[in-house]
Design an enzyme around this catalytic site. Sequence first.
Site, PDB file in Angstrom:
ATOM      1  N   ASP A  78      60.802  21.653  81.159  1.00 35.68           N
ATOM      2  CA  ASP A  78      60.611  22.679  80.356  1.00 35.68           C
ATOM      3  C   ASP A  78      61.570  22.253  78.903  1.00 35.68           C
ATOM      4  OD1 ASP A  78      59.951  25.616  79.166  1.00 35.68           O
ATOM      5  OD2 ASP A  78      62.110  25.791  79.580  1.00 35.68           O
ATOM      6  N   GLU A 131      54.926  20.440  83.138  1.00 35.79           N
ATOM      7  CA  GLU A 131      56.483  20.609  82.772  1.00 35.79           C
ATOM      8  C   GLU A 131      56.985  19.754  83.881  1.00 35.79           C
ATOM      9  OE1 GLU A 131      57.013  24.743  80.272  1.00 35.79           O
ATOM     10  OE2 GLU A 131      57.250  24.765  82.676  1.00 35.79           O
TER      11      GLU A 131
END
Lengths: 247, 247
Positions: free
Chosen positions: A69, A139
């Site tokens: 992320d 992610e």
Amino acid sequence: MHRAVRRFINIFKRRSEKDKRLITAIKTIVGSKPFNLELYRLAIKHSSVAKHNSQGLKESNERLEYLGDAVLGAAVADYLFKTFPFKEEGFLTEIRSRIVNRESLNNIGKRIGLNQVVEYDQKKKSKLSHKSLYGDTLEAIVGAVYLDKGYSYCKHFIIDKLIIPYLNIDEVIKSNPNYKSKIIEWSQKENKDVKFEIISVKNEKHHREFTAQVFVDNEPLGKGFGHSKKKAEQDAAQKSCELLDLD
Amino acid sequence: MHRAVRRFINIFKRRSEKDKRLITAIKTIVGSKPFNLELYRLAIKHSSVAKHNSQGLKESNERLEYLGDAVLGAAVADYLFKTFPFKEEGFLTEIRSRIVNRESLNNIGKRIGLNQVVEYDQKKKSKLSHKSLYGDTLEAIVGAVYLDKGYSYCKHFIIDKLIIPYLNIDEVIKSNPNYKSKIIEWSQKENKDVKFEIISVKNEKHHREFTAQVFVDNEPLGKGFGHSKKKAEQDAAQKSCELLDLD
């Protein structure tokens, strides 16, 4: 052959078949073979099927997701910074948040075929697929690529294999103008009071539905709906813009 | 010498003196000479002294700050990921947010001497220095280092020159100031009414997310989020402390 030996060989074969499939998938998605396969094995493991290791840590993709992320944020920030040399910080921040939001990542994750590789508890499928299973796994894969091949490779992977093929930046920019700030600007110009209120919340099975209402000088104007307060307010603002003929 | 020529030479000398000072400062802060000085000239320019260029863009450090913020997030995420191999994602996220928050960055910015280099409108000083002038400039310098020297150099700069010398991670982990009681103490001293309210609850994947709002004399102040009511209230209290400049 002794039965136990045969069973061992079968387990080994199955495992190596699974690894081969994973290597092929990663090669297709990322563009080159993994150096450290273990990272990708972890990246596709949703917490619903993860076990605790001897240190008491749940061996799921959540740590890689946290890392990915952050790396995704930096890579997209860099890309937009260089693509739009004459745009202010506010524009860049807004477009970035539209690119890396949960819905958008979940869509990209589905489209690159993460549904073929992710491991999760099938019993919980309907719940998970609704939300962010593929975006979270995406992610985590970004986190794995970062650790496996470094930032520079990972940045090119993000931009060239995820963003450019699956997102039309021009459309991202055009789509979803911020109606709320439009209404607020209008009210300041016209010297009106504007309020956004959540007037009801309905509990559905997997989500809540909010109803927002715009008030201008205490008179109700547009009403909007959405799964979050923010979305409901945006929707109410958009309807108010239409009613006021703002475009 | 003709007076206009002399004036030109003087301007040039002053400019190059200023550049020399900036080069020395960057060398001290970053650890090596700038390749592209222009980036650092921009990084120290607060928007209060920025001019618009021919494309209508304000030439301030805000774009670099946007970029630096993202790079800082990635570098700190990486550092914590590797420093705490047996900690869960929730812990890493929490510690990262304590490291890269406004107050912490502002302190580091002051301590590395950014007050010596940042350019801003002196008339607005009391307002600015209270808030995030040095932290914002620090982020902009991180953005400049990233563009000037690449991610890997920049990551080492962040960890070895900013985080490790100025933050004691063990203390960051232990410290968990009780912002809620801080706000309550303040309200009693100032004779204000304070209320903490949960204004929404969102159902997420594995948990709920609560939104809390602090009201002072019925006026909304900080808003906070968290997996529990308590955490959301703490977060809202922390944001209110920032808004009220309590430390």
